[in-house]
Design a protein around this motif. Structure first.
Motif, PDB file in Angstrom:
ATOM      1  N   ALA A  46       6.842   3.718  -4.061  1.00 48.11           N
ATOM      2  CA  ALA A  46       6.649   4.599  -2.311  1.00 48.11           C
ATOM      3  C   ALA A  46       8.160   4.964  -1.777  1.00 48.11           C
ATOM      4  O   ALA A  46       8.318   5.903  -1.603  1.00 48.11           O
ATOM      5  CB  ALA A  46       6.322   3.455  -1.962  1.00 48.11           C
ATOM      6  N   ASP A  61       1.320  -1.314   0.055  1.00 49.05           N
ATOM      7  CA  ASP A  61       0.210  -0.257  -0.322  1.00 49.05           C
ATOM      8  C   ASP A  61       1.093   1.790   0.422  1.00 49.05           C
ATOM      9  O   ASP A  61       1.857   1.407   1.160  1.00 49.05           O
ATOM     10  CB  ASP A  61      -0.508  -0.531   1.942  1.00 49.05           C
ATOM     11  CG  ASP A  61      -1.690   1.614   1.716  1.00 49.05           C
ATOM     12  OD1 ASP A  61      -3.148   1.194   1.135  1.00 49.05           O
ATOM     13  OD2 ASP A  61      -1.426   2.361   1.791  1.00 49.05           O
ATOM     14  N   HIS A  62       0.591   2.064  -0.784  1.00 48.74           N
ATOM     15  CA  HIS A  62       1.759   3.093  -0.838  1.00 48.74           C
ATOM     16  C   HIS A  62       0.988   3.654   0.034  1.00 48.74           C
ATOM     17  O   HIS A  62       3.398   4.704   0.070  1.00 48.74           O
ATOM     18  CB  HIS A  62       0.873   3.697  -2.395  1.00 48.74           C
ATOM     19  CG  HIS A  62       2.321   5.251  -2.880  1.00 48.74           C
ATOM     20  ND1 HIS A  62       3.281   4.945  -3.247  1.00 48.74           N
ATOM     21  CD2 HIS A  62       1.759   6.675  -2.369  1.00 48.74           C
ATOM     22  CE1 HIS A  62       3.502   6.342  -3.546  1.00 48.74           C
ATOM     23  NE2 HIS A  62       2.950   7.585  -3.066  1.00 48.74           N
ATOM     24  N   ASP A  63       0.606   4.399   0.689  1.00 48.21           N
ATOM     25  CA  ASP A  63       1.109   5.820   1.684  1.00 48.21           C
ATOM     26  C   ASP A  63       1.201   4.503   3.055  1.00 48.21           C
ATOM     27  O   ASP A  63       2.170   5.379   3.741  1.00 48.21           O
ATOM     28  CB  ASP A  63      -0.526   5.683   1.862  1.00 48.21           C
ATOM     29  CG  ASP A  63      -1.100   6.445   0.816  1.00 48.21           C
ATOM     30  OD1 ASP A  63      -0.364   7.115  -0.206  1.00 48.21           O
ATOM     31  OD2 ASP A  63      -2.227   6.973   0.810  1.00 48.21           O
ATOM     32  N   ARG A  64       1.325   3.518   3.314  1.00 49.08           N
ATOM     33  CA  ARG A  64       2.294   3.210   4.387  1.00 49.08           C
ATOM     34  C   ARG A  64       3.096   2.452   4.189  1.00 49.08           C
ATOM     35  O   ARG A  64       3.956   2.504   5.296  1.00 49.08           O
ATOM     36  CB  ARG A  64       0.869   1.315   4.398  1.00 49.08           C
ATOM     37  CG  ARG A  64      -0.229   1.702   4.566  1.00 49.08           C
ATOM     38  CD  ARG A  64      -0.638   1.452   6.766  1.00 49.08           C
ATOM     39  NE  ARG A  64      -2.326   2.127   6.824  1.00 49.08           N
ATOM     40  CZ  ARG A  64      -2.204   3.192   7.759  1.00 49.08           C
ATOM     41  NH1 ARG A  64      -1.281   3.317   8.810  1.00 49.08           N
ATOM     42  NH2 ARG A  64      -3.575   3.043   8.064  1.00 49.08           N
ATOM     43  N   ALA A 114       4.745   6.221   4.680  1.00 49.42           N
ATOM     44  CA  ALA A 114       4.723   6.218   6.226  1.00 49.42           C
ATOM     45  C   ALA A 114       5.939   5.893   7.056  1.00 49.42           C
ATOM     46  O   ALA A 114       6.229   6.532   7.487  1.00 49.42           O
ATOM     47  CB  ALA A 114       3.500   6.517   6.389  1.00 49.42           C
TER      48      ALA A 114
END
Lengths: 246, 246
Positions: free
Chosen positions: A89, A50-53, A56
């Motif tokens: 990412a 998952d890109h955002d995970r 982060a």
């Protein structure tokens, strides 16, 4: 344990770990290598594809981005398929973009030539590398990993991951390797807790741990002393055995 | 994969994992159980036996404290020894303190009576439970785990962890279990990437993954389709096999 060794984290990227399909083994392998080469592994995280995970987690863990640890190693999510979004990412976390890396393309082209296959668009995706990154050699299957900032990005396939670790780690500046001694006692953890605590109080520079287990003969406990100074570790183990009457 | 199943994280507490001494297996076991019982495991973290790190991780992961996931399960760091600081850290994260829990003390006392041993001060430490927590049954060795907020705290010894999971999970409200189908192809990942992507585009409600491997016969790839609807999973697998000529 007191240590001024570089600190490290591992980020494992992979739905297949979280779904329970695959038992993670790369982090365990790298943990052993880091311990033996003077890096202080402080955290392991597993997140989904998952890109955002991923972004982060990289920001939280890579010290060059204000994260908590000196070095970050990642496993998984690089390769040719739709769910391999790690390069993008990592680039986003480091404030850059992804391009076809000329050296990576040359490596893939040479491999295809040798195998008599085409460098298809899908294969070429494995040369997509964040701008500014340097390559990590892949002796097993060609497609390289890469390092950017303090993030070192490696493949998830165990054979490839190990090959990349073997190449990368000697090129990093580690500290003093961890020394350890252990002893097994056929007693429950609570029966040895007081002696362990007493010895630990006398050796604040060391890490003393107790690991209970159960087997056919009943309960037992492994007692482990760890530290950077072999003499101190030996002294603590001797004190512990003395207290336990071993 | 689209899902309104409850989300979950696992926090593993243990220096022995980070030092490479022990290969983590509890998270893998629980990942399989969660997948089968309708919980969507999104993250696994491993941190050291360090109060502040444990507190920070619990706050980041437990939705009842503003963290990212509905449920948090922890493994390790409860027991009688000096480095078992989990109960205090969990209490701190949830804004409470630790006390001897009367029911936990009774469980430990009954066990000691049965075994003809004393409930020593060290053994009694295993009844230190955050105020407001409820107990998790331990059929293996007596000393209970506990639940507070959305954090469920279990032992690290694998047999005990599994026993606690068996007791706890049926008491939680899960969602729909994940359905999956997989097929192995004797082709490299990049050779199947385009077909996989095409099928994935047609099934946005499902998760399609490819997992390359290497064995004596060379490279192969496992293709896995996952989702909550068994019919949709079967349709996607049929479409994938059709495209790949299987």
């Amino acid at each position: 344990m007191q240590s001024d060794n570089p600190t490290a984290a591992i980020l494992v990227i992979g739905d297949e770990i979280l779904s329970g399909r695959t038992r993670e083994g790369n982090a365990h392998h790298l943990a052993q290598v880091l311990s033996a080469t003077g890096f202080d592994l402080r955290e392991i995280r597993v997140v989904a594809d998952d890109h955002d995970r991923i972004v982060a987690a990289i920001r939280a863990l890579d010290g060059s981005l204000g994260g908590d640890y000196d070095l970050l190693f990642t496993s998984g999510g690089i390769g040719p398929t739709h769910d391999d979004i790690t390069a993008d990412a990592v680039a986003a976390a480091h404030g850059t973009t992804v391009e076809i890396h000329p050296q990576a393309r040359a490596i893939l082209q040479a491999r295809c030539d040798r195998m008599g296959t085409e460098l298809t668009e899908n294969r070429l995706r494995m040369a997509r590398i964040p701008v500014g990154a340097t390559l990590i050699d892949n002796a097993v299957s060609g497609a390289p990993g890469f390092s950017i900032g303090n993030t070192h990005v490696m493949a998830g396939v165990p054979e490839v991951f190990r090959g990349m670790v073997d190449w990368l780690i000697p090129r990093l500046s580690g500290g003093r390797p961890v020394q350890s001694q252990s002893v097994e006692v056929r007693r429950g953890e609570s029966d040895v807790a007081e002696d362990l605590r007493a010895v630990a109080d006398g050796f604040p520079d060391l890490s003393l741990g107790s690991y209970p287990f159960q087997d056919q003969s009943g309960w037992g406990t492994n007692l482990v002393v760890r530290g950077l100074d072999a003499d101190r570790v030996a002294q603590a183990m001797a004190a512990l055995k003395d207290r336990l009457g071993l």
